[in-house]
Design a protein around this motif. Structure first.
Motif, PDB file in Angstrom:
ATOM      1  N   ARG A  20      48.503  51.493 -35.967  1.00 29.98           N
ATOM      2  CA  ARG A  20      48.577  50.242 -36.753  1.00 29.98           C
ATOM      3  C   ARG A  20      47.549  49.344 -36.097  1.00 29.98           C
ATOM      4  N   TYR A  21      47.087  48.140 -36.915  1.00 28.53           N
ATOM      5  CA  TYR A  21      46.357  47.316 -36.470  1.00 28.53           C
ATOM      6  C   TYR A  21      47.064  45.715 -36.272  1.00 28.53           C
ATOM      7  N   SER A  22      46.209  45.020 -36.003  1.00 29.66           N
ATOM      8  CA  SER A  22      46.791  43.624 -35.855  1.00 29.66           C
ATOM      9  C   SER A  22      47.014  43.025 -37.015  1.00 29.66           C
ATOM     10  N   THR A  23      47.858  41.972 -36.943  1.00 27.38           N
ATOM     11  CA  THR A  23      48.531  41.313 -38.026  1.00 27.38           C
ATOM     12  C   THR A  23      47.675  40.590 -39.084  1.00 27.38           C
ATOM     13  N   GLU A  24      47.918  40.526 -40.175  1.00 28.37           N
ATOM     14  CA  GLU A  24      46.976  39.808 -41.095  1.00 28.37           C
ATOM     15  C   GLU A  24      46.797  38.344 -40.896  1.00 28.37           C
ATOM     16  N   ALA A  25      45.743  37.862 -40.847  1.00 26.24           N
ATOM     17  CA  ALA A  25      45.174  36.466 -40.412  1.00 26.24           C
ATOM     18  C   ALA A  25      44.729  35.799 -41.781  1.00 26.24           C
ATOM     19  N   GLY A  26      44.475  34.394 -41.621  1.00 23.74           N
ATOM     20  CA  GLY A  26      43.765  33.733 -42.396  1.00 23.74           C
ATOM     21  C   GLY A  26      42.416  34.104 -42.462  1.00 23.74           C
ATOM     22  N   ALA A  27      41.748  33.899 -43.783  1.00 20.01           N
ATOM     23  CA  ALA A  27      40.290  34.293 -44.017  1.00 20.01           C
ATOM     24  C   ALA A  27      39.555  33.316 -43.065  1.00 20.01           C
ATOM     25  N   LYS A  28      38.390  33.907 -42.500  1.00 16.49           N
ATOM     26  CA  LYS A  28      37.490  33.113 -41.808  1.00 16.49           C
ATOM     27  C   LYS A  28      36.291  33.296 -42.436  1.00 16.49           C
ATOM     28  N   ILE A 132      41.490  51.729 -34.949  1.00 19.85           N
ATOM     29  CA  ILE A 132      41.687  52.497 -33.529  1.00 19.85           C
ATOM     30  C   ILE A 132      40.973  53.777 -33.546  1.00 19.85           C
ATOM     31  N   SER A 133      40.183  54.216 -34.441  1.00 16.81           N
ATOM     32  CA  SER A 133      39.291  55.387 -34.156  1.00 16.81           C
ATOM     33  C   SER A 133      38.227  55.040 -33.222  1.00 16.81           C
ATOM     34  N   ALA A 134      38.017  55.968 -32.269  1.00 14.92           N
ATOM     35  CA  ALA A 134      36.939  55.668 -31.209  1.00 14.92           C
ATOM     36  C   ALA A 134      35.624  55.327 -31.896  1.00 14.92           C
ATOM     37  N   SER A 135      34.905  54.382 -31.148  1.00 10.37           N
ATOM     38  CA  SER A 135      33.570  54.196 -31.917  1.00 10.37           C
ATOM     39  C   SER A 135      32.438  54.881 -32.106  1.00 10.37           C
ATOM     40  N   ASP A 136      32.521  56.226 -31.448  1.00  9.35           N
ATOM     41  CA  ASP A 136      31.696  57.070 -31.484  1.00  9.35           C
ATOM     42  C   ASP A 136      32.095  58.358 -32.168  1.00  9.35           C
ATOM     43  N   LEU A 137      33.340  58.168 -32.870  1.00 13.89           N
ATOM     44  CA  LEU A 137      34.118  59.270 -33.822  1.00 13.89           C
ATOM     45  C   LEU A 137      33.018  59.554 -35.107  1.00 13.89           C
ATOM     46  N   GLU A 138      32.348  60.791 -35.438  1.00  9.68           N
ATOM     47  CA  GLU A 138      31.577  60.964 -36.221  1.00  9.68           C
ATOM     48  C   GLU A 138      32.428  61.422 -37.384  1.00  9.68           C
ATOM     49  N   GLY A 139      31.868  60.614 -38.511  1.00  7.94           N
ATOM     50  CA  GLY A 139      32.210  60.911 -39.963  1.00  7.94           C
ATOM     51  C   GLY A 139      33.619  60.101 -40.314  1.00  7.94           C
ATOM     52  N   GLU A 140      34.105  59.410 -39.670  1.00  5.59           N
ATOM     53  CA  GLU A 140      35.535  58.628 -40.012  1.00  5.59           C
ATOM     54  C   GLU A 140      35.683  57.333 -39.513  1.00  5.59           C
ATOM     55  N   LEU A 141      36.102  56.519 -39.979  1.00  4.14           N
ATOM     56  CA  LEU A 141      36.358  55.074 -39.698  1.00  4.14           C
ATOM     57  C   LEU A 141      38.130  55.155 -40.068  1.00  4.14           C
ATOM     58  N   ILE A 142      39.076  54.910 -39.235  1.00  2.00           N
ATOM     59  CA  ILE A 142      40.500  55.098 -39.420  1.00  2.00           C
ATOM     60  C   ILE A 142      41.168  53.637 -39.159  1.00  2.00           C
ATOM     61  N   PHE A 143      41.989  53.544 -40.145  1.00  3.28           N
ATOM     62  CA  PHE A 143      42.944  52.276 -39.978  1.00  3.28           C
ATOM     63  C   PHE A 143      44.204  52.924 -40.358  1.00  3.28           C
ATOM     64  N   VAL A 144      45.135  51.938 -39.487  1.00  2.00           N
ATOM     65  CA  VAL A 144      46.581  52.080 -39.844  1.00  2.00           C
ATOM     66  C   VAL A 144      47.076  50.829 -40.345  1.00  2.00           C
ATOM     67  N   ILE A 145      47.690  50.572 -41.444  1.00  3.25           N
ATOM     68  CA  ILE A 145      47.800  49.395 -42.285  1.00  3.25           C
ATOM     69  C   ILE A 145      49.067  49.294 -42.746  1.00  3.25           C
ATOM     70  N   LYS A 146      50.086  48.003 -42.308  1.00  4.70           N
ATOM     71  CA  LYS A 146      51.268  48.082 -42.888  1.00  4.70           C
ATOM     72  C   LYS A 146      51.237  47.011 -44.152  1.00  4.70           C
ATOM     73  N   LYS A 147      51.924  47.375 -45.138  1.00  9.57           N
ATOM     74  CA  LYS A 147      52.136  46.671 -46.287  1.00  9.57           C
ATOM     75  C   LYS A 147      53.117  45.389 -46.056  1.00  9.57           C
ATOM     76  N   TYR A 148      52.329  44.535 -46.438  1.00 13.93           N
ATOM     77  CA  TYR A 148      53.122  43.063 -46.299  1.00 13.93           C
ATOM     78  C   TYR A 148      53.275  42.775 -47.775  1.00 13.93           C
ATOM     79  N   GLU A 149      54.579  42.223 -48.266  1.00 16.85           N
ATOM     80  CA  GLU A 149      54.645  42.016 -49.704  1.00 16.85           C
ATOM     81  C   GLU A 149      53.941  40.402 -49.967  1.00 16.85           C
ATOM     82  N   THR A 150      53.924  39.888 -48.969  1.00 17.10           N
ATOM     83  CA  THR A 150      53.171  38.656 -49.117  1.00 17.10           C
ATOM     84  C   THR A 150      51.668  38.634 -48.703  1.00 17.10           C
ATOM     85  N   GLY A 151      51.360  39.806 -48.329  1.00 14.65           N
ATOM     86  CA  GLY A 151      50.043  40.066 -47.860  1.00 14.65           C
ATOM     87  C   GLY A 151      49.009  40.398 -48.886  1.00 14.65           C
ATOM     88  N   ASN A 152      48.202  39.932 -49.586  1.00 16.59           N
ATOM     89  CA  ASN A 152      47.354  40.235 -50.624  1.00 16.59           C
ATOM     90  C   ASN A 152      46.483  41.374 -50.239  1.00 16.59           C
TER      91      ASN A 152
END
Length: 324
Positions: A20-28, A132-152
């Motif tokens: 998983r990743y950090s919580t949703e934050a406001g647009a910057k 959370i994938s290692a920065s030198d992981l070849e071929g993939e960029l991995i996220f684990v994302i929670k669905k928030y009903e109020t998170g567009n």
């Protein structure tokens, strides 16, 4: 200082259980992203240097790699696969080309944009997420994302199907990690705010030169909500002299043997190195806004904000605390 990353650890990130990743934050606003990295992508010919850290943090890559990421504009990356983790969280694996890796510096995140939802100025909304994938992981960029009903943005991501594209911009530099700069590091995480802390741990513990001792306090509502538990337990087993983790839940069942309730002064005093260590200790925190405010004081947008809460009461200074 160079960082040598074990290839086996990098591969394990791509195949391990739900993350998983950090919580949703406001647009910057991101007008200063160009200061962090010039050109349309990083190129790793043995090493790469990320200038956004000021002194230039060099990282040794496993082999010649380049990054497709661009801090000045969004790029489209194809969704390779989706792996459900639980009722509201999934792993999203984005496809990179042959010889490509994210090459994200530690610690940093990226922005994910959604064309389906607009802000009050009519522009597509975007939010920061930490891979959370290692920065030198070849071929993939991995996220684990929670669905928030109020998170567009999170709802948009969860609506995607394999083959669809996700718009990514970055990196956005956070804390400039330097090996062995600190003797003791306390990590306080809450729920989906674990990703930046995991990013540091994964990177530092894999470096054979590491001497820093890490202690993680990780709070969740229930035991079933604990994210990356398998990975943290594996780290604890592999690096018993430099890493330990304590799981804390709001509601423990009859079989739960760990602490319950909120992370407060008693737990911090028991497990986190004291402020008397001065510049040799640092406490990193990432979690829901209420937790961060209670333990370390509110953030002010991108600014750290004044140190308050439990950590201030225990004698820590602003220089000893970093809020993701």
């Amino acid at each position: 200082m160079s960082f040598i990353r074990a290839a086996t650890l990098a591969r394990s990130v791509a195949t391990s259980s739900c993350r998983r990743y950090s919580t949703e934050a406001g647009a910057k606003k991101s007008s200063n992203l160009g200061l962090y990295l010039g050109g349309a992508g990083l190129v790793g010919l043995g090493t790469y240097v990320y200038m956004g850290f000021g002194k230039g943090e060099a990282v040794t890559a496993k082999k010649d790699l380049k990054s497709p990421l661009d801090p000045s504009k969004f790029i489209d990356l194809k969704l390779k696969r989706v792996e459900p983790c639980n009722h509201n969280t999934s792993k999203f694996v984005l496809e990179l080309g042959k010889g490509e890796a994210s090459l994200l510096p530690v610690a940093s995140c990226v922005y994910i944009e959604t064309p389906d939802f607009k802000d009050d100025k009519g522009q597509p909304m975007y939010r920061p997420y930490t891979p959370i994938s290692a920065s030198d992981l070849e071929g993939e960029l991995i996220f684990v994302i929670k669905k928030y009903e109020t998170g567009n943005v999170s709802r948009h991501i969860h609506s995607l199907k394999v083959g669809d594209s996700l718009r990514i911009k970055g990196p956005l530099a956070k804390w400039p990690w330097k090996m062995n700069e600190l003797e003791e590091v306390g990590l306080i995480g809450g729920g989906s705010g674990i990703a930046p802390l995991y990013q540091i741990l994964q990177h530092a513990l894999a470096d054979k030169t590491n001497k820093t001792k890490f202690k993680l306090l990780y709070a969740n509502v229930t035991e079933q909500d604990i994210i990356l538990r398998e990975e943290f337990d594996a780290m604890k087993k592999k690096y018993p002299d430099t890493f330990d983790v304590v799981y804390v839940v709001d509601k423990g069942d009859a079989n739960w043997k760990g602490p319950t309730g909120f992370i407060g002064a008693d737990l911090i005093k028991q497990h986190i190195a004291p402020p008397s260590l001065g510049e040799k200790v640092k406490v990193f925190i990432c979690g829901p806004p209420g937790q961060v405010a209670s333990i370390a004081g509110k953030k002010k947008g991108r600014d750290q904000g004044e140190l308050n809460g439990v950590l201030k009461e225990l004698g820590y200074t602003g220089d000893q605390v970093y809020k993701f």
